[in-house]
Design a protein around this motif. Structure first.
Motif, mmCIF file in Angstrom:
data_model
loop_
_atom_site.group_PDB
_atom_site.id
_atom_site.type_symbol
_atom_site.label_atom_id
_atom_site.label_comp_id
_atom_site.label_asym_id
_atom_site.label_seq_id
_atom_site.Cartn_x
_atom_site.Cartn_y
_atom_site.Cartn_z
ATOM 1 N N LEU A 283 2.172 9.449 -0.402
ATOM 2 C CA LEU A 283 1.500 10.548 0.273
ATOM 3 C C LEU A 283 2.496 11.442 0.991
ATOM 4 N N THR B 172 0.822 -1.210 0.000
ATOM 5 C CA THR B 172 0.000 0.000 0.000
ATOM 6 C C THR B 172 0.858 1.263 0.000
ATOM 7 N N LEU C 188 0.473 4.045 -2.934
ATOM 8 C CA LEU C 188 -0.149 5.317 -2.547
ATOM 9 C C LEU C 188 0.888 6.263 -1.939
#
Length: 235
Positions: free
Chosen positions: A129, A123, A127
């Protein structure tokens, strides 16, 4: 005064005919399947050690997206590193003490932890971020040394919250209503503390229990064929 001794054949059949149960680890180690699964998961966990630091440094060097988080904005901002890791490492120590005499449950917990690391690395890779703007650096006395974050703090390891997921995994690995209630409340506390520290978005914390459950379920699929080991007498 005469002391009457019952002969063995007059004892209840459940006592007279029941062989002594071997200790859980003796019984577990006698099963090739248990030894194979235990050796495999230890090998895989050790294999992560040289990989994880480089992966997290890659995550840290990669730019990501800043998210809006209305729920996070409602919470105060404080450095709560000390209570956060007091809860986490206290829960780890207590759970290990519980699991060590219970080899089958320990085996599942180890596999679950391995799957949790793989899921989190996946993850994080998918993703990228940026951390919340009001981030306060979380000082972990163990991880700081592993990743040498005194010079480069790792702050982009966001989705999902590894601290919260680990606490939930510890809750799942235990047994008994009181035990799970205590660890469940500690998990909620850790989730709130990492939000107060602004090291995670609320999305990271809310998703963590789902991934912890998935890792524990996958571990159950790996270990379910293992014959039952008599651990029921251990409370």
């Amino acid at each position: 005064m005469a002391i009457l001794l019952k002969p063995a054949d007059s004892l209840p059949a459940s006592i007279a005919s029941s062989p002594a149960r071997p200790a859980p680890w003796v019984a577990a180690w006698a099963r090739p399947g248990f030894r194979l699964r235990l050796g495999a998961v230890l090998f895989l966990l050790l294999g992560l050690l040289p990989v994880v630091p480089g992966f997290y440094h890659f995550i840290q060097a990669r730019p990501g997206h800043l998210l809006a988080d209305p729920l996070l904005a409602l919470l105060p901002v404080h450095d709560v590193s000390a209570p956060t890791f007091a809860l986490i490492y206290g829960a780890i120590a207590a759970t290990l003490l519980y699991l060590l005499p219970r080899p089958q449950r320990l085996l599942r917990a180890l596999w679950a932890y391995y799957f949790l690391q793989l899921l989190r690395m996946l993850t994080l890779w998918l993703l990228p971020l940026e951390p919340p703007t009001a981030l306060v650096i979380l000082h972990d006395p163990v991880m700081d040394r592993i990743f040498e974050v005194t010079t480069q703090p790792i702050v982009r390891d966001l989705f999902f919250s590894g601290h919260t997921a680990t606490m939930v995994l510890l809750t799942l690995a235990g047994r008994g209503r009181k035990w799970r209630w205590a660890l469940g409340l500690m998990s909620v506390a850790v989730g709130l503390l990492v939000l107060v520290q602004r090291v995670h978005y609320s999305y990271d914390v809310l998703a963590a229990p789902l991934f912890a459950w998935l890792a524990y379920w996958l571990a159950g699929r790996i270990t379910k064929q293992q014959p039952a080991i008599h651990e029921s007498t251990l409370v």
